[in-house]
Design a protein around this motif. Sequence first.
Motif, mmCIF file in Angstrom:
data_model
loop_
_atom_site.group_PDB
_atom_site.id
_atom_site.type_symbol
_atom_site.label_atom_id
_atom_site.label_comp_id
_atom_site.label_asym_id
_atom_site.label_seq_id
_atom_site.Cartn_x
_atom_site.Cartn_y
_atom_site.Cartn_z
ATOM 1 N N THR A 9 31.427 37.831 40.993
ATOM 2 C CA THR A 9 29.998 37.568 40.808
ATOM 3 C C THR A 9 29.708 36.863 39.487
ATOM 4 O O THR A 9 28.618 36.324 39.325
ATOM 5 C CB THR A 9 29.174 38.863 40.840
ATOM 6 O OG1 THR A 9 29.790 39.802 39.985
ATOM 7 C CG2 THR A 9 29.085 39.423 42.228
ATOM 8 N N SER A 25 36.301 34.444 48.759
ATOM 9 C CA SER A 25 36.328 35.758 48.123
ATOM 10 C C SER A 25 37.669 36.453 48.313
ATOM 11 O O SER A 25 38.097 37.234 47.480
ATOM 12 C CB SER A 25 35.200 36.616 48.667
ATOM 13 O OG SER A 25 35.347 36.759 50.054
ATOM 14 N N LEU A 49 35.027 42.556 41.965
ATOM 15 C CA LEU A 49 33.706 42.013 42.260
ATOM 16 C C LEU A 49 33.062 41.419 41.011
ATOM 17 O O LEU A 49 32.265 40.494 41.096
ATOM 18 C CB LEU A 49 32.808 43.098 42.854
ATOM 19 C CG LEU A 49 33.219 43.568 44.250
ATOM 20 C CD1 LEU A 49 32.288 44.639 44.755
ATOM 21 C CD2 LEU A 49 33.244 42.409 45.217
ATOM 22 N N GLN A 107 25.122 40.210 46.490
ATOM 23 C CA GLN A 107 26.319 39.556 47.021
ATOM 24 C C GLN A 107 27.514 40.514 46.956
ATOM 25 O O GLN A 107 28.273 40.639 47.913
ATOM 26 C CB GLN A 107 26.566 38.336 46.143
ATOM 27 C CG GLN A 107 27.496 37.312 46.686
ATOM 28 C CD GLN A 107 27.776 36.271 45.610
ATOM 29 O OE1 GLN A 107 27.014 36.103 44.654
ATOM 30 N NE2 GLN A 107 28.871 35.580 45.749
ATOM 31 N N ALA A 108 27.638 41.206 45.828
ATOM 32 C CA ALA A 108 28.759 42.134 45.661
ATOM 33 C C ALA A 108 28.647 43.300 46.640
ATOM 34 O O ALA A 108 29.649 43.768 47.170
ATOM 35 C CB ALA A 108 28.812 42.648 44.227
ATOM 36 N N PRO A 140 25.467 40.001 55.082
ATOM 37 C CA PRO A 140 26.897 40.132 54.791
ATOM 38 C C PRO A 140 27.751 39.650 55.952
ATOM 39 O O PRO A 140 27.370 39.797 57.115
ATOM 40 C CB PRO A 140 27.079 41.642 54.596
ATOM 41 C CG PRO A 140 25.751 42.174 54.303
ATOM 42 C CD PRO A 140 24.767 41.289 54.964
ATOM 43 N N GLU A 163 36.239 31.700 54.905
ATOM 44 C CA GLU A 163 35.528 32.841 55.457
ATOM 45 C C GLU A 163 36.515 33.801 56.119
ATOM 46 O O GLU A 163 37.392 33.388 56.857
ATOM 47 C CB GLU A 163 34.487 32.347 56.462
ATOM 48 C CG GLU A 163 33.836 33.426 57.264
ATOM 49 C CD GLU A 163 33.358 34.565 56.403
ATOM 50 O OE1 GLU A 163 32.747 34.313 55.354
ATOM 51 O OE2 GLU A 163 33.610 35.720 56.765
ATOM 52 N N GLU A 182 30.011 42.396 50.073
ATOM 53 C CA GLU A 182 31.330 41.777 50.131
ATOM 54 C C GLU A 182 32.374 42.734 50.708
ATOM 55 O O GLU A 182 32.376 43.916 50.364
ATOM 56 C CB GLU A 182 31.730 41.334 48.730
ATOM 57 C CG GLU A 182 32.853 40.360 48.707
ATOM 58 C CD GLU A 182 32.614 39.155 49.595
ATOM 59 O OE1 GLU A 182 33.314 39.045 50.600
ATOM 60 O OE2 GLU A 182 31.725 38.341 49.284
ATOM 61 N N THR A 183 33.217 42.221 51.576
ATOM 62 C CA THR A 183 34.208 43.076 52.225
ATOM 63 C C THR A 183 35.635 42.629 51.949
ATOM 64 O O THR A 183 36.480 43.430 51.559
ATOM 65 C CB THR A 183 34.020 43.044 53.758
ATOM 66 O OG1 THR A 183 32.647 42.991 54.041
ATOM 67 C CG2 THR A 183 34.628 44.262 54.393
#
Lengths: 461, 434
Positions: free
Chosen positions: B299, B266, B295, B355-356, A281, A384, B359-360
């Motif tokens: 996704t 994202s 999310l 992936q979810a 992550p 990013e 994620e932040t």
Amino acid sequence: MNQTALLVVLLLTLSSLAYHFGRKRAFAVSGGRIRTLHSLPAYYGLYSALWSILPALAVTAIWLAMQDSVITGMVVAALPPDLSGLEPARLNLLLNDIRNLVAGNIVSSQPSADVLAAADRYRSLQGTSGFALFTTALGLAAAGAWFGYSRIRPEYRSRNAVERTVMWVLIGCSTIAILTTVGIVLSVLFESIRFFHAVPVTDFLFGLDWSPQIAIRADQAGSSGAFGAVPLFAGTMLITLIAMVVAVPIGLMSAIYLAEYASARMRSIAKPLLEVLAGIPTVVYGFFAALMVAPFIRDSGALFGLDIASESAMAAGLVMGVMIIPFVSSLSDDVINAVPQSLRDGAYGMGATQSETIRRVIFPAALPGIVGAVLLAVSRAIGETMIVVMAAGLAAKLTANPFEAVTTVTVQIVTLLVGDQEFDSPKTLAAFALGLLLFFVTLVLNVFALYIVRKYREQYE
Amino acid sequence: MSETNFASAEDKMFARVEAGMKRRRAAEKRFQWYGRCAVALGLTFLVVLFVSIVSNGYTAFWQTRVTLDVTLDASVIDPQGSRDPEVLRAADYGGLIKATLRDMFPDVTGRRDRFALYGLISNGAAFDLRDRVLANPQLIGTTVSLSVAADDDVDMLMKGHIDRDGAEADRRIKDNQLGWIDQLQADGRLERVFNLDFFANGDSRDPELAGIRGALMGSVFTLVVTLALSFPLAVAAAVYLEEFAPKNRWTDLIEVNINNLAAVPSIVFGLLGLAVFINFFTLPRSAPLVGGLVLTLMTLPTIIIASRASLKSVPPSIREGALGVGASPMQAVMYHVLPLAMPGMLTGTIIGMAQALGETAPLLMIGMVAFIADVPNGVFDPSTVLPVQIYLWADSPERAYVEKTSAAILVLLLFLATMNAVAVLLRRRFERRW
């Protein structure tokens, strides 16, 4: 919300009953000879079940979406004129108080009698609406079930009807991707347009000064706020450039080595390990950059008498580059593997060594694909967020020195939107304008890169 | 004459080729070394990353605790002797702990010294004591032996993160505190135990009390919402696009859209969630429901692309066989193609979920970044998720949070590794070559 869950459960129960009885009836109308039915009995059951649940669910969804605004409208209409005549912002605060009272939360101030009455009204309207929804939805479900049930005849083509419905559901699901894109574009576009009413587009795109602080009172210092995004673009470009300087050579060379030289055994070990880097992550990379890499760079700079900011662009860029290595390497790997073997054989036949073949034949042949891969990686680096939020600076500075702190577009979006803000101040809206820009730039890069990659693939197919 | 000339020309040529070969072989060697170095560098980064996080984080799974013999004075806890839970709940347990500390170190006088002494014990000690008394009111009047968490600075000292010999002014533990700690240790009252609090507590401003339970539950609720929405939607979309969609402008548009959405940053999805779900539909801020919705949208492209690849790998003969015995196209897909494609779809879904989970950025946008000490109980409760918790702790200045952050990262990576391992196993187990 529990009521909604209960309603859904009830509707599901009703429709499964409809399924059961529909199926039974299909058996009954066939007189025991299933052959005479057009479709399998289960399709007759499904037919009534769908009739029972779909209209009821649709009505429930619309009802729930509308309920709040309708009730609010009715409550506002019933407010005494001195309250309902308030300006929109004040009225919203009042409505929030009323809603909080209804939910049993703490309210900002001692509520007046009018507000209490409005809250009571709100609550009773909510109750009425809930009850009405229950009866309507359940009634519809029952009626739908009955309608479906009554249409069951041996010659009725229930399978076709069910399949048509399923097909529409499938089509509906597949349009979500379009709805998402439209949603993104509309949401950032609307807010951006509001932002550009306050700040001219040219100031935003070409201004050299970014300090989005807006004073609350007009006489405070720095009351204007500056929204020139050039320093942000410069910072983003700088960090992206550093990331690419790290990621492209390492990613490309490891792809070449693993594709052309490495034994099958080494390939099967090294490739998945490198890909682990892509699965970590980004917040972990951010932590790594901020707590390990940045101090390391600062201290080693101090050894040589260099004054390096502890939030230097270098740290963020380096770590971002590491993150992107597997991205570059796996995309280039695909591209290199797609180069036909005949080109290699031709080069070897001419007496070229392996590295000459790679440099003079394979690399030029794969170049368009590699460029596409690098463009995709650039778009990744621009978008990013976590690494730069944690390791890059906040102050916008126009510099090309990688050892100074710079800020990026994504960092600013996060800092502008995290925390409590008024939703219509230019400060918040600026985040959406930056988001629009980010979306647009990455979109162009992606479309272009995918186009190149596809074009290139077709060439060798 | 001419012959010798010819021979020397040949020799010259050979010499030149020979020299060239040397150069070319060297270049070949060099090139191979570049490649080797690139792979080695990539792997080194991986190792450095893991080593630094593990070496920073593993100590967080242990915690320094202090054993105190607390006298539960009835006149302090329950002067009336009513044993009413309300009275018991409101009693001054912090005072009891302080009194115990004063009894243990009778020579500590002076306000500042006493404050420093109280500072050795975590603020949570009083709550531990309260819970103990509430659970068993018979204890009142007796002396109980209570193991309480030490303050985070003491914990850091015991773990060697605070230098005993440094200048006192830069040290978080002062000289007098060092003396008391040594005495506690000599009495055998300090112990190092497995840090259960880390897994049982929500977030806290006191590092020694902060745990990941709240964030973990938030992640679970968010992922449940994501899975419940994205899996059916993605499978349905993939089935339509791969099996039924006619080739026209509209489906081309959908396809281009899906490919592009997969590469949209994202954070842009976070902006969408903020504008649409929170401001337009007025769903609650910070709720796992909204996080799950965002999310899901993020996704979906990943899962759709994987599902389509999986459907594509089912050979046409399966469809033709089904159609040949009289199945409708829908039946052929539902009963024959879909079950065969399911393992691949599940693999894609697990990868999407991983992936979810990591994620932040989009979750920061929808307010899941607030400080929330309570463990959420449902999808409407305000909560945070594991990666956001990591982000929050990484920003906290206390030394003890570095350890907590690394430990939380380890937990997160463990979950991700498990999910990916399941995906790989699933692929191995059900992969079929036709």
